[in-house]
Design a protein around this motif. Structure first.
Motif, PDB file in Angstrom:
ATOM      1  N   GLU A  42      92.862  -8.224 -32.265  1.00 35.16           N
ATOM      2  CA  GLU A  42      91.494  -8.278 -32.767  1.00 35.16           C
ATOM      3  C   GLU A  42      91.164  -9.695 -33.193  1.00 35.16           C
ATOM      4  O   GLU A  42      91.931 -10.351 -33.898  1.00 35.16           O
ATOM      5  N   ASN A  44      87.951 -11.694 -35.107  1.00 34.70           N
ATOM      6  CA  ASN A  44      86.690 -11.411 -35.778  1.00 34.70           C
ATOM      7  C   ASN A  44      86.219 -12.575 -36.631  1.00 34.70           C
ATOM      8  O   ASN A  44      86.936 -13.548 -36.858  1.00 34.70           O
ATOM      9  N   VAL A  55      85.903  -8.512 -31.812  1.00 38.70           N
ATOM     10  CA  VAL A  55      86.220  -7.775 -30.600  1.00 38.70           C
ATOM     11  C   VAL A  55      87.709  -7.431 -30.598  1.00 38.70           C
ATOM     12  O   VAL A  55      88.524  -8.218 -31.090  1.00 38.70           O
ATOM     13  N   PRO A  72      83.789  -4.489 -28.738  1.00 36.86           N
ATOM     14  CA  PRO A  72      83.137  -5.198 -29.842  1.00 36.86           C
ATOM     15  C   PRO A  72      83.086  -4.271 -31.047  1.00 36.86           C
ATOM     16  O   PRO A  72      82.758  -3.093 -30.912  1.00 36.86           O
ATOM     17  N   ARG A  73      83.439  -4.811 -32.229  1.00 33.77           N
ATOM     18  CA  ARG A  73      83.589  -3.933 -33.383  1.00 33.77           C
ATOM     19  C   ARG A  73      82.980  -4.543 -34.633  1.00 33.77           C
ATOM     20  O   ARG A  73      82.860  -5.769 -34.773  1.00 33.77           O
ATOM     21  N   TYR A  74      82.637  -3.664 -35.567  1.00 37.17           N
ATOM     22  CA  TYR A  74      82.057  -4.042 -36.849  1.00 37.17           C
ATOM     23  C   TYR A  74      82.908  -3.437 -37.958  1.00 37.17           C
ATOM     24  O   TYR A  74      83.180  -2.232 -37.958  1.00 37.17           O
ATOM     25  N   GLY A  95      82.692   0.626 -33.258  1.00 35.35           N
ATOM     26  CA  GLY A  95      82.524  -0.266 -32.123  1.00 35.35           C
ATOM     27  C   GLY A  95      82.178   0.496 -30.865  1.00 35.35           C
ATOM     28  O   GLY A  95      82.508   1.682 -30.719  1.00 35.35           O
ATOM     29  N   GLY A  97      82.278  -0.142 -26.572  1.00 28.59           N
ATOM     30  CA  GLY A  97      82.717  -1.039 -25.519  1.00 28.59           C
ATOM     31  C   GLY A  97      83.043  -0.293 -24.246  1.00 28.59           C
ATOM     32  O   GLY A  97      82.370   0.689 -23.899  1.00 28.59           O
TER      33      GLY A  97
END
Length: 209
Positions: A42, A44, A55, A72-74, A95, A97
């Motif tokens: 990961e 970020n 991501v 893609p992640r939060y 996320g 994707g």
């Protein structure tokens, strides 16, 4: 295959040594994990001390196929409680994707929850994550950890944690995998290394800059 990873972690409340998914504002993070049937990296950026966007590249070796996710992640820290001798955190992850399986690509959804609590002597964590592969298999993974520091090091000293880790990934393994893990934390460097009871390597950590 031999893996060697040295990771740099940011010092947080009372020199916490857990690799949190959100760091200080404007920090960049690199977070690799290597374990049986799964490898993840990961990257970020923390645009505040509560939120990070990045991501993840995830490779999962299933029981009958191999899956490669690009998500893609939060990451959002939704709760923190600091006291004089303890810290508690709760994080959410989401996320959207793609996943590639046998040269076929489909949408993929990631959701996750992380809870951790630690003092200078005791450390515990619960992490659960769901990867949903549209038109294919779903992947649930859960982890529980309980750790103890065999000694209390000075702020600038070498910090060591002895951790009992349990992983449950029903799509890639039968039953629960238990792993003793040792964590070394010196100044800004973090290294976690362990092995499951049947000899499968585990390594994980973080680097913020």
């Amino acid at each position: 295959m031999k893996w060697l990873c040295i990771f740099l972690s940011i010092i947080v409340f009372f020199n916490s040594s857990w690799a949190h998914p959100v760091s200080y504002k404007d920090a960049y993070g690199i977070m690799p994990t290597i374990m049986a049937n799964r490898q993840e990296l990961e990257l970020n950026y923390s645009f505040s001390n509560n939120q990070a966007f990045g991501v993840s590249a995830i490779k999962i070796e299933g029981k009958d196929s191999e899956y490669q996710f690009l998500i893609p992640r939060y990451n959002q820290r939704i709760f923190r409680r600091n006291q004089l001798d303890s810290q508690l955190n709760l994080y959410l992850t989401a996320g959207l994707g793609v996943v590639d399986e046998n040269d076929s690509s489909n949408p993929a959804l990631l959701t996750g929850l992380q809870f951790d609590y630690e003092t200078r002597r005791i450390y515990t964590l619960f992490l659960t994550e769901h990867l949903e592969n549209n038109g294919g298999r779903d992947f649930w993974s859960s982890r529980y950890r309980l750790g103890v520091a065999p000694y209390l090091a000075d702020f600038e000293g070498l910090h060591t944690w002895l951790i009992a880790q349990a992983d449950y990934n029903p799509a890639t393994m039968n039953g629960v995998m238990f792993s003793p893990v040792v964590r070394f934390f010196y100044k800004n460097y973090l290294l976690e290394v362990g092995s499951s009871l049947n000899g499968q390597l585990f390594m994980a950590g973080i680097f913020h800059f």
